[in-house]
Design a protein around this motif. Structure first.
Motif, PDB file in Angstrom:
ATOM      1  N   UNK A  94       0.823  -1.209   0.000  1.00 36.62           N
ATOM      2  CA  UNK A  94       0.000   0.000   0.000  1.00 36.62           C
ATOM      3  C   UNK A  94       0.856   1.257   0.000  1.00 36.62           C
ATOM      4  N   UNK A  95       1.895   1.244   0.822  1.00 36.95           N
ATOM      5  CA  UNK A  95       2.805   2.388   0.881  1.00 36.95           C
ATOM      6  C   UNK A  95       3.526   2.581  -0.444  1.00 36.95           C
ATOM      7  N   UNK A  96       3.919   1.485  -1.078  1.00 35.66           N
ATOM      8  CA  UNK A  96       4.636   1.583  -2.350  1.00 35.66           C
ATOM      9  C   UNK A  96       3.718   2.046  -3.477  1.00 35.66           C
ATOM     10  N   UNK A  97       2.452   1.641  -3.441  1.00 38.46           N
ATOM     11  CA  UNK A  97       1.499   2.122  -4.449  1.00 38.46           C
ATOM     12  C   UNK A  97       1.294   3.622  -4.301  1.00 38.46           C
ATOM     13  N   UNK A  98       1.186   4.089  -3.073  1.00 37.59           N
ATOM     14  CA  UNK A  98       1.053   5.520  -2.838  1.00 37.59           C
ATOM     15  C   UNK A  98       2.301   6.260  -3.311  1.00 37.59           C
ATOM     16  N   UNK A  99       3.475   5.693  -3.052  1.00 35.15           N
ATOM     17  CA  UNK A  99       4.716   6.323  -3.481  1.00 35.15           C
ATOM     18  C   UNK A  99       4.792   6.423  -4.996  1.00 35.15           C
ATOM     19  N   UNK A 100       4.285   5.412  -5.694  1.00 35.87           N
ATOM     20  CA  UNK A 100       4.269   5.430  -7.158  1.00 35.87           C
ATOM     21  C   UNK A 100       3.469   6.616  -7.672  1.00 35.87           C
ATOM     22  N   UNK A 101       2.290   6.822  -7.110  1.00 36.24           N
ATOM     23  CA  UNK A 101       1.440   7.923  -7.559  1.00 36.24           C
ATOM     24  C   UNK A 101       2.077   9.267  -7.210  1.00 36.24           C
ATOM     25  N   UNK A 102       2.542   9.401  -5.990  1.00 41.33           N
ATOM     26  CA  UNK A 102       3.119  10.677  -5.547  1.00 41.33           C
ATOM     27  C   UNK A 102       4.355  11.025  -6.366  1.00 41.33           C
ATOM     28  N   UNK A 103       5.207  10.018  -6.625  1.00 39.18           N
ATOM     29  CA  UNK A 103       6.405  10.290  -7.427  1.00 39.18           C
ATOM     30  C   UNK A 103       6.033  10.746  -8.831  1.00 39.18           C
ATOM     31  N   UNK A 166       0.296  -2.379 -16.954  1.00 37.12           N
ATOM     32  CA  UNK A 166       0.284  -1.293 -17.933  1.00 37.12           C
ATOM     33  C   UNK A 166      -0.962  -0.435 -17.741  1.00 37.12           C
ATOM     34  N   UNK A 167      -2.116  -1.099 -17.534  1.00 36.61           N
ATOM     35  CA  UNK A 167      -3.346  -0.352 -17.312  1.00 36.61           C
ATOM     36  C   UNK A 167      -3.223   0.533 -16.065  1.00 36.61           C
ATOM     37  N   UNK A 168      -2.673  -0.011 -15.002  1.00 38.88           N
ATOM     38  CA  UNK A 168      -2.529   0.771 -13.774  1.00 38.88           C
ATOM     39  C   UNK A 168      -1.594   1.953 -13.987  1.00 38.88           C
ATOM     40  N   UNK A 169      -0.469   1.718 -14.653  1.00 38.56           N
ATOM     41  CA  UNK A 169       0.492   2.804 -14.857  1.00 38.56           C
ATOM     42  C   UNK A 169      -0.090   3.892 -15.749  1.00 38.56           C
ATOM     43  N   UNK A 170      -0.805   3.504 -16.804  1.00 39.67           N
ATOM     44  CA  UNK A 170      -1.421   4.506 -17.679  1.00 39.67           C
ATOM     45  C   UNK A 170      -2.436   5.331 -16.893  1.00 39.67           C
ATOM     46  N   UNK A 171      -3.158   4.702 -15.986  1.00 38.64           N
ATOM     47  CA  UNK A 171      -4.105   5.432 -15.143  1.00 38.64           C
ATOM     48  C   UNK A 171      -3.387   6.429 -14.245  1.00 38.64           C
ATOM     49  N   UNK A 172      -2.289   6.004 -13.646  1.00 36.48           N
ATOM     50  CA  UNK A 172      -1.512   6.898 -12.782  1.00 36.48           C
ATOM     51  C   UNK A 172      -0.975   8.079 -13.582  1.00 36.48           C
ATOM     52  N   UNK A 173      -0.476   7.811 -14.782  1.00 32.62           N
ATOM     53  CA  UNK A 173       0.028   8.878 -15.650  1.00 32.62           C
ATOM     54  C   UNK A 173      -1.093   9.849 -15.998  1.00 32.62           C
ATOM     55  N   UNK A 176      -1.947  12.085 -13.208  1.00 32.23           N
ATOM     56  CA  UNK A 176      -0.847  12.989 -12.865  1.00 32.23           C
ATOM     57  C   UNK A 176      -0.552  14.043 -13.920  1.00 32.23           C
ATOM     58  N   UNK A 177      -0.987  13.809 -15.151  1.00 28.11           N
ATOM     59  CA  UNK A 177      -0.575  14.695 -16.245  1.00 28.11           C
ATOM     60  C   UNK A 177      -1.708  15.407 -16.961  1.00 28.11           C
ATOM     61  N   UNK A 178      -2.908  14.847 -16.938  1.00 28.10           N
ATOM     62  CA  UNK A 178      -3.978  15.418 -17.754  1.00 28.10           C
ATOM     63  C   UNK A 178      -4.257  16.875 -17.392  1.00 28.10           C
ATOM     64  N   UNK A 207      -5.505  11.997  -6.722  1.00 26.81           N
ATOM     65  CA  UNK A 207      -4.857  10.963  -7.535  1.00 26.81           C
ATOM     66  C   UNK A 207      -4.469   9.769  -6.679  1.00 26.81           C
ATOM     67  N   UNK A 208      -3.953  10.037  -5.483  1.00 27.16           N
ATOM     68  CA  UNK A 208      -3.587   8.954  -4.568  1.00 27.16           C
ATOM     69  C   UNK A 208      -4.838   8.196  -4.127  1.00 27.16           C
ATOM     70  N   UNK A 209      -5.875   8.927  -3.737  1.00 28.83           N
ATOM     71  CA  UNK A 209      -7.100   8.300  -3.245  1.00 28.83           C
ATOM     72  C   UNK A 209      -7.750   7.416  -4.309  1.00 28.83           C
ATOM     73  N   UNK A 210      -7.814   7.919  -5.534  1.00 26.38           N
ATOM     74  CA  UNK A 210      -8.437   7.159  -6.618  1.00 26.38           C
ATOM     75  C   UNK A 210      -7.674   5.858  -6.870  1.00 26.38           C
ATOM     76  N   UNK A 211      -6.357   5.944  -6.934  1.00 31.97           N
ATOM     77  CA  UNK A 211      -5.545   4.754  -7.209  1.00 31.97           C
ATOM     78  C   UNK A 211      -5.657   3.726  -6.090  1.00 31.97           C
TER      79      UNK A 211
END
Length: 223
Positions: A94-103, A166-173, A176-178, A207-211
């Motif tokens: 859970x902490x690492x998923x949050x870190x992915x989004x925040x980074x 890939x689906x998860x990463x595209x969602x995070x991107x 974070x970018x739109x 973004x963190x909450x949604x992911x």
């Protein structure tokens, strides 16, 4: 009678450090291509800002197209190198998923030239990035690491689902970018300043909450 040593001329040109010279040209090129796109970028402006001549561009890179490809490679190498510092597998999922989004969110916000270059390349329908084997090769390990994170989180029942990495990463991107890529138009549509720091901080939390909610770990996790 011995001759006095001849002092060097004041305008003697020192030899360039090839590694530093190439890096300086590349730094300027990233800025130029980000601001003006491939077609609008000018080699003359790059050489002037890098304090070199056109011959050096061709010597180190081969030409404008090759320099543009090197610029794309360099900005992707920069983010991929930073992503390795996330070191998935050293903390709970859970902490690492949050870190992915925040980074991802913070990197895009702090590296405008990266987003500009990618927007410009998309206008070209990915014509040049398709030629970069390096970008594909350096990206696969990160996607694989996200896949391992998802698998570990699902096996330990921290995540309630196991999405395609890939689906998860595209969602995070996208989260974070739109808002950065469409701040002028989307901000006008919704009647808010998407560049406002307070709004962006709220967007970061969202973004963190949604992911995490999608992964099934939002409840009970301090965000």
């Amino acid at each position: 009678m011995s001759k006095s040593p001849v002092a060097p001329k004041a305008n003697t040109v020192r030899s360039r450090d090839p590694v530093r010279t190439r890096a300086e040209i590349l730094t300027v090129a990233v800025q130029e291509f980000a601001e003006h796109g491939f077609y609008g970028a000018r080699v003359e402006r790059i050489t002037k800002a890098a304090k070199c001549n056109a011959r050096m561009i061709y010597h180190y890179f081969g030409g404008k197209e090759q320099l543009y490809l090197a610029a794309l490679d360099s900005v992707y190498a920069a983010i991929r190198n930073r992503e390795t510092q996330l070191r998935f597998g050293t903390a709970d999922p859970a902490t690492e998923a949050r870190r992915l989004v925040e980074f991802t969110f913070d990197y895009f916000a702090e590296n405008e030239n990266f987003l500009k270059l990618i927007r410009n390349e998309n206008l070209l329908n990915g014509r040049y990035i398709k030629r970069s084997q390096m970008i594909r090769d350096m990206s696969q390990p990160f996607i694989a690491a996200i896949g391992e994170l998802i698998e570990r989180g699902h096996k330990t029942k921290v995540f309630s689902c196991s999405p395609d990495p890939v689906q998860l990463y595209v969602t995070v991107v996208a989260l974070s970018a739109h808002h950065l890529n469409n701040a002028a138009t989307l901000g006008t549509v919704v009647g808010q300043d998407l560049n406002d720091p307070a709004w962006q901080e709220e967007r970061r939390r969202h973004a963190v909450e949604v992911t995490l909610a999608y992964l099934g770990v939002c409840d009970g996790l301090e965000i």
